[in-house]
Structures are given as C-alpha cells and as structure tokens.
Design a protein around this motif. Structure first.
Motif, PDB file in Angstrom:
ATOM      1  N   LYS A   1      19.055  32.877 -24.743  1.00  0.00           N
ATOM      2  CA  LYS A   1      18.361  31.600 -24.890  1.00  0.00           C
ATOM      3  C   LYS A   1      19.319  30.587 -25.508  1.00  0.00           C
TER       4      LYS A   1
ATOM      5  N   GLY B   1      16.317  22.245 -25.655  1.00  0.00           N
ATOM      6  CA  GLY B   1      15.150  22.459 -24.820  1.00  0.00           C
ATOM      7  C   GLY B   1      13.871  22.187 -25.583  1.00  0.00           C
TER       8      GLY B   1
ATOM      9  N   SER C   1      11.017  22.599 -22.692  1.00  0.00           N
ATOM     10  CA  SER C   1      11.133  23.820 -21.913  1.00  0.00           C
ATOM     11  C   SER C   1      12.350  24.620 -22.359  1.00  0.00           C
TER      12      SER C   1
ATOM     13  N   THR D   1      15.562  26.918 -22.170  1.00  0.00           N
ATOM     14  CA  THR D   1      16.608  27.097 -21.172  1.00  0.00           C
ATOM     15  C   THR D   1      17.435  28.307 -21.554  1.00  0.00           C
ATOM     16  N   TYR D   2      17.796  29.091 -20.543  1.00  0.00           N
ATOM     17  CA  TYR D   2      18.532  30.327 -20.752  1.00  0.00           C
ATOM     18  C   TYR D   2      19.845  30.302 -19.970  1.00  0.00           C
ATOM     19  N   LYS D   3      20.862  30.886 -20.565  1.00  0.00           N
ATOM     20  CA  LYS D   3      22.137  31.110 -19.888  1.00  0.00           C
ATOM     21  C   LYS D   3      22.024  32.496 -19.265  1.00  0.00           C
TER      22      LYS D   3
ATOM     23  N   ALA E   1      22.105  28.371 -15.408  1.00  0.00           N
ATOM     24  CA  ALA E   1      21.148  27.930 -16.422  1.00  0.00           C
ATOM     25  C   ALA E   1      19.771  28.033 -15.783  1.00  0.00           C
TER      26      ALA E   1
ATOM     27  N   LYS F   1      15.762  27.232 -16.474  1.00  0.00           N
ATOM     28  CA  LYS F   1      14.771  26.542 -17.314  1.00  0.00           C
ATOM     29  C   LYS F   1      13.389  27.058 -16.928  1.00  0.00           C
TER      30      LYS F   1
ATOM     31  N   TYR G   1       9.382  26.353 -17.451  1.00  0.00           N
ATOM     32  CA  TYR G   1       8.517  25.253 -17.902  1.00  0.00           C
ATOM     33  C   TYR G   1       7.057  25.524 -17.570  1.00  0.00           C
TER      34      TYR G   1
ATOM     35  N   ASN H   1      15.040  16.820 -11.927  1.00  0.00           N
ATOM     36  CA  ASN H   1      15.870  17.445 -10.897  1.00  0.00           C
ATOM     37  C   ASN H   1      16.362  16.429  -9.874  1.00  0.00           C
TER      38      ASN H   1
ATOM     39  N   ASN I   1      13.720  25.202  -7.564  1.00  0.00           N
ATOM     40  CA  ASN I   1      12.663  24.863  -8.511  1.00  0.00           C
ATOM     41  C   ASN I   1      11.358  25.351  -7.903  1.00  0.00           C
TER      42      ASN I   1
ATOM     43  N   PHE J   1      25.388  26.465 -14.689  1.00  0.00           N
ATOM     44  CA  PHE J   1      25.579  26.348 -16.128  1.00  0.00           C
ATOM     45  C   PHE J   1      26.888  25.614 -16.356  1.00  0.00           C
TER      46      PHE J   1
END
Length: 127
Positions: free
Chosen positions: A28, A32, A35, A37-39, A50, A52, A54, A66, A85, A98
């Motif tokens: 993590k 954010g 929302s 966001t994770y790597k 990356a 996200k 939400y 976006n 998305n 990322f």
C-alpha cells in the motif's frame, strides 16, 4: 470505510491487459485520501503497476481523473498510462503504470502560492 485490496479481483483486472500475469508482491502506498493505491509487481511480463481501489460512489470522479491522465499522457506528460478501469458490485479497480517519485499533489501541497498558481494555470491551459 476504505475499500480493501482483494487479491483475486485485482489479478482478474490485471489479466484483462496482461493475460499471463502473476502478482509477485503488493504494498500500500501513502496518500490516496479518497481511494487507497497499491504498488503491484507482476511477472509475465515483469512490470510494476499502480492499482487504485475505489468505492462505487466515486466512479464518476475516477472516470474524469482517468480521462485527464489519458489526455496528459497523449501530450507526453510524465503521467501513468491507464490500462483499465472496471467497476464491480461495490468497488472499482484502476490499473495503471507505476511511476516512482514525487506526485503533482506533493508539489502542490509543499509548494509556495506562486508554484501552486503556476501548476493550476498550466493544467488549465493544457486541458
């Protein structure tokens, strides 16, 4: 309550773009506000993304974000490319490149009022 990282759902979304992908690691990221966001590191192909997560109620906001990222990317700005998305029942998942380093939010939050004004003006001209 913020949405959570659901491994299988995220993998399913990543495989929309990278069919043979396997998640090798995820962490993590800080920030954010709305929302998380994770790597996410994947293999086949080896790439860092990356992701996200939400809430469904933020879908319109995420879609606009976006669209802005896509427009900036087309004009060769150093922003992440958005691969997908998708909105599921209660949560959505955005998969994008990322890009390490400072974000525009970092620059804006820590910048002087003159830097903030320039950032806003230049973004407005671009869009």
């Amino acid at each position: 309550m913020k949405p959570h990282f659901r491994f299988n759902r995220v993998l399913q979304e990543i495989r929309q773009t990278f069919p043979r992908a396997k998640i090798t690691a995820h962490t993590k990221l800080f920030g954010g506000l709305v929302s998380p966001t994770y790597k996410v590191v994947i293999s086949q192909p080896l790439r860092t993304l990356a992701v996200k997560i939400y809430k469904a109620k933020n879908a319109v906001l995420i879609r606009k974000n976006n669209a802005i990222l896509t427009a900036l990317h087309k004009k060769r700005f150093p922003v992440p490319f958005v691969y997908s998305n998708r909105l599921f029942a209660k949560n959505g998942v955005v998969v994008m490149d990322f890009i390490p380093g400072r974000t525009a939010a970092d620059v804006y939050e820590r910048g002087s009022s003159q830097v903030r004004l320039k950032l806003l003006q230049n973004t407005g001209k671009l869009l």
